[in-house]
Design an enzyme around this catalytic site. Structure first.
Site, mmCIF file in Angstrom:
data_model
loop_
_atom_site.group_PDB
_atom_site.id
_atom_site.type_symbol
_atom_site.label_atom_id
_atom_site.label_comp_id
_atom_site.label_asym_id
_atom_site.label_seq_id
_atom_site.Cartn_x
_atom_site.Cartn_y
_atom_site.Cartn_z
ATOM 1 N N ASP A 204 0.871 -1.166 0.000
ATOM 2 C CA ASP A 204 0.000 0.000 0.000
ATOM 3 C C ASP A 204 0.916 1.225 0.000
ATOM 4 O OD1 ASP A 204 -2.321 1.658 0.389
ATOM 5 O OD2 ASP A 204 -1.749 1.779 2.501
ATOM 6 N N ASP A 206 -0.144 5.083 0.837
ATOM 7 C CA ASP A 206 -0.387 6.095 1.865
ATOM 8 C C ASP A 206 -0.334 5.494 3.264
ATOM 9 O OD1 ASP A 206 -2.546 8.540 0.285
ATOM 10 O OD2 ASP A 206 -1.029 7.236 -0.587
#
Length: 416
Positions: A204, A206
């Site tokens: 991922d 953020d």
């Protein structure tokens, strides 16, 4: 019983012997001992050795044919040699026909093997006690313990196994409670080929690969941070549908321009250890991907900067250099993340068991479930409770510990 009597008894009754040696370590000890064993034609059944601060502990289980091997002579030679080396030597005679014999506990009889990793700064004696107490209560054997960290006592790996069918649910529940109570990350993995043969890592972006939520940084530029941040928080906690929350937040960003985006990107900071993690994984031949519910104007630049193999993120609609407040389909939500992971694995001809996924929010859960190993990294509670493993470490290099890679090996690879 005197040593002479013990040796005589073992010669008459037993052919299986456990030899335990301890003392100050120096080069060549194992070679000296095994030379004597080899000269008497014994069959080695098992061996284990550990050195802690120059103190050696060596155990060796062997079988000797009493018709061809003079056990008394061999033991006398071993005792003379270890005395010469300044070492302590003990023998334990094992009856191979006994229900309590060592052969009953040979590794081949164990049903399952696991790797148990403890991470903290530092790993406390209390945490070690609580973990080993739980293992003892479930009749789990500790085969070895080794430190993976170098300077500080911050990572320990245990090889554990069970002779009976292990209640994994109870073990994981108890370890999670220890993790919460004693501020230590405790990761349990089945030991086997796939743990050591991972080939793809999906990250991922953020609050995982980078330290911030890009959409919140965009909201700061527009002056609508509080409004957007509240929606972001609800989405990451799983309280709101991700796609709908993304549309709402993007509407609030209408009017930003390319200069604003560049300014946001200039503030982006990678998570501590992220570059080293990626550098090591690339050296090991891993494929690395970013699959993000964030935006391409950051993900694409990070792909180029870090040498990633894949980068997928949402696309902000821009007309005449201005954000329209819309995001172009298809939106990368939780299901899309999992689907893209699958697509990459198929394209690279990699089994899902060989995939690691790392994320922190509710929209990462399906991706973490799809992968062979799902890691919740500094994640929300809902993610920590559902992921295979959870880390609360600040440095992303700690992920390497879960693969059994030591800090020394990391340092050597980086220095190269």
């Amino acid at each position: 019983m005197s040593l002479k009597a013990e040796i005589t008894q073992s010669n008459q009754a037993y052919s299986m012997i456990l030899m335990k040696l301890s003392g100050k370590d120096s080069p060549g000890i194992t070679a000296e001992i095994t030379q004597i064993l080899a000269s008497h034609g014994v069959t080695v059944l098992d061996i284990g050795q550990a050195v802690i601060h120059q103190l050696l502990s060596l155990s060796l289980l062997f079988e000797a044919n009493s018709t061809t091997c003079d056990l008394i002579k061999m033991k006398a030679e071993l005792l003379l040699k270890t005395d010469e080396l300044g070492l302590k030597l003990e023998f334990e005679s094992i009856n191979p026909d006994s229900t309590t014999s060592t052969s009953q506990y040979h590794p081949s009889r164990r049903l399952k093997h696991y790797a148990l990793t403890l991470l903290a700064d530092p790993v406390s004696a209390r945490a070690l006690h609580e973990v080993t107490k739980v293992l003892a209560g479930l009749k789990v054997n500790i085969d070895f313990i080794k430190r993976l960290s170098e300077g500080s006592f911050s990572c320990v790996e245990m090889g554990i196994s069970s002779f009976e069918l292990l209640d994994e649910f109870t073990l994981r529940k108890d370890l999670l409670l220890i993790s919460k109570t004693f501020e230590v990350d405790v990761a349990l993995q089945e030991e086997g080929l796939y743990r050591r043969a991972k080939r793809l890592v999906v990250l991922d972006m953020d609050s995982t690969l980078i330290q911030s939520e890009v959409i919140d940084e965009l909201a700061k530029e527009k002056g609508v941070y509080d409004e957007v941040s509240a929606i972001t928080h609800s989405a990451m906690m799983g309280e709101m549908n991700f796609s709908e929350s993304l549309k709402l937040r993007c509407q609030a960003l209408k009017g930003l321009n390319g200069t604003d985006l560049d300014r946001v990107y200039s503030r982006i900071q990678l998570t501590l250890g992220a570059e080293s993690l990626i550098q090591i994984l690339k050296k090991l031949g891993y494929k690395i991907a970013v699959i993000s519910g964030g935006f391409t104007f950051v993900a694409d630049r990070l792909k180029q900067k870090l040498g990633l193999d894949y980068a997928y993120a949402n696309v902000l609609e821009i007309q005449n250099g201005i954000l329209t407040g819309k995001v172009l389909p298809p939106i990368i939500d939780a299901q899309r993340k999992a689907d893209l992971l699958d697509v990459i694995a198929q394209q690279e001809k990699i089994e899902l068991d060989q995939v690691i996924a790392v994320g922190d929010g509710a929209n990462d859960l399906l991706m973490l479930e799809k992968a062979g190993l799902g890691i919740a990294f500094n994640a929300k509670l809902i993610v920590r409770e559902k992921a295979d493993l959870a880390l609360s470490q600040k440095n992303m290099k700690s992920i390497l510990y879960l693969l059994g890679i030591s800090e020394r090996e990391v340092s050597e690879a980086i220095s190269e």
